[in-house]
Design a protein around this motif. Sequence first.
Motif, short mmCIF file in Angstrom:
data_model
loop_
_atom_site.label_atom_id
_atom_site.label_comp_id
_atom_site.label_asym_id
_atom_site.label_seq_id
_atom_site.Cartn_x
_atom_site.Cartn_y
_atom_site.Cartn_z
N TYR A 24 -5.25 2.66 -12.04
CA TYR A 24 -5.35 4.00 -11.46
C TYR A 24 -4.07 4.79 -11.72
CZ TYR A 24 -5.09 7.69 -7.97
OH TYR A 24 -4.91 8.90 -7.36
N TRP A 25 -2.91 4.15 -11.49
CA TRP A 25 -1.61 4.79 -11.69
C TRP A 25 -1.44 5.26 -13.13
CZ3 TRP A 25 2.46 6.69 -9.13
CH2 TRP A 25 3.70 6.73 -9.72
N LEU A 26 -1.82 4.38 -14.07
CA LEU A 26 -1.68 4.73 -15.49
C LEU A 26 -2.58 5.90 -15.88
CD1 LEU A 26 -1.53 1.13 -17.03
CD2 LEU A 26 0.35 2.76 -16.87
N SER A 27 -3.71 6.02 -15.21
CA SER A 27 -4.64 7.11 -15.53
C SER A 27 -4.08 8.48 -15.15
CB SER A 27 -5.99 6.89 -14.82
OG SER A 27 -5.88 7.18 -13.43
N LEU A 28 -3.04 8.50 -14.32
CA LEU A 28 -2.45 9.76 -13.87
C LEU A 28 -1.43 10.33 -14.86
CD1 LEU A 28 -1.84 8.85 -10.09
CD2 LEU A 28 -3.73 10.18 -11.06
N TYR A 29 -1.04 9.52 -15.82
CA TYR A 29 -0.03 9.97 -16.79
C TYR A 29 -0.64 10.83 -17.89
CZ TYR A 29 3.77 7.01 -15.04
OH TYR A 29 4.75 6.45 -14.27
N GLU A 30 0.08 11.85 -18.28
CA GLU A 30 -0.29 12.71 -19.40
C GLU A 30 0.60 12.36 -20.59
OE1 GLU A 30 0.13 16.81 -18.13
OE2 GLU A 30 -0.42 16.23 -16.08
N ALA A 106 4.04 11.54 -18.87
CA ALA A 106 4.53 12.29 -17.71
C ALA A 106 3.57 12.15 -16.54
CB ALA A 106 4.65 13.77 -18.09
N ILE A 107 4.14 11.94 -15.36
CA ILE A 107 3.32 11.91 -14.14
C ILE A 107 3.79 13.02 -13.21
CG2 ILE A 107 4.76 10.14 -13.00
CD1 ILE A 107 2.03 9.16 -11.74
N LYS A 108 2.84 13.77 -12.71
CA LYS A 108 3.15 14.90 -11.83
C LYS A 108 3.70 14.39 -10.50
CE LYS A 108 0.38 18.41 -12.31
NZ LYS A 108 -0.76 19.35 -12.21
N LYS A 109 4.70 15.08 -9.99
CA LYS A 109 5.36 14.68 -8.75
C LYS A 109 4.36 14.54 -7.60
CE LYS A 109 9.25 15.96 -5.76
NZ LYS A 109 10.31 16.98 -5.51
N SER A 110 3.42 15.47 -7.49
CA SER A 110 2.45 15.43 -6.39
C SER A 110 1.55 14.19 -6.50
CB SER A 110 1.59 16.70 -6.38
OG SER A 110 0.94 16.88 -7.64
N MET A 114 1.52 11.07 -3.79
CA MET A 114 0.25 10.67 -3.20
C MET A 114 0.00 9.17 -3.41
SD MET A 114 -3.56 11.93 -4.32
CE MET A 114 -3.31 11.19 -5.94
N SER A 115 0.32 8.68 -4.61
CA SER A 115 0.12 7.26 -4.92
C SER A 115 1.06 6.38 -4.10
CB SER A 115 0.36 7.00 -6.41
OG SER A 115 -0.53 7.76 -7.18
N PHE A 116 2.29 6.83 -3.90
CA PHE A 116 3.25 6.06 -3.11
C PHE A 116 2.76 5.94 -1.66
CE2 PHE A 116 6.83 7.74 -6.05
CZ PHE A 116 6.43 6.86 -7.05
N ASP A 117 2.15 7.02 -1.16
CA ASP A 117 1.63 7.00 0.21
C ASP A 117 0.49 6.00 0.36
OD1 ASP A 117 3.41 8.93 1.03
OD2 ASP A 117 2.00 10.59 0.78
#
Length: 198
Positions: A24-30, A106-110, A114-117
């Motif tokens: 899931y985390w990897l899918s957030l990267y551009e 690149a991963i967006k800060k938001s 959200m993932s860290f939470d």
Amino acid sequence: MTSLQNLKNKILSYNKVDDDVLDYWLSLYERIELKKGEALISSGQMVNYFYYLDAGCIYYYKVQDGETKVLEFYTEDIFFTDLPAYVKGSPSRYFLTATEESTVFAIKKSNAEMSFDNSHQLERFGRLSMQEAFLKSYSRVERMNSRTNEERYLRLLEKRPDLFQRLPQYLIASYLGLTPVGLSKIRKRVGQRESDCV
């Protein structure tokens, strides 16, 4: 090995992350492809991403009184950003520019926050990677203040010899707090000493 595999391995080098969480985390990267000389961040821009450099070289610098002042060189397999601007949510005062063709994820800060939470494993990874980025900045300041010009040159030559093949001399000189002429004199002096020892 695919680029995402490199990123995955880097994340797992910090701590264990379950497969479903990591996917899931990897899918957030551009993915971002930069040409030589292309800027990733420019002064005045908001810094909303944390980056992983998969291939290439990027330098972190500011322009002061018309001169380029290099703070850091980022090469393969490292997380980076303009950390002060990223943390404070303020416009950058620096530039991040590719010195050669580069591939960045690149991963967006938001998305990161959200993932860290939602995941203690990712929160731990985020904290450790951020600490590493901060310590690199701190150790550079320490080196600049506590070592002679020659000591800084010799340390760079020992720790990161590839930079001397990949970068123009004026950028390395700036990074070491020298003029190109000053760097050339040190290289000549060191080379002379080595040839005298042979």
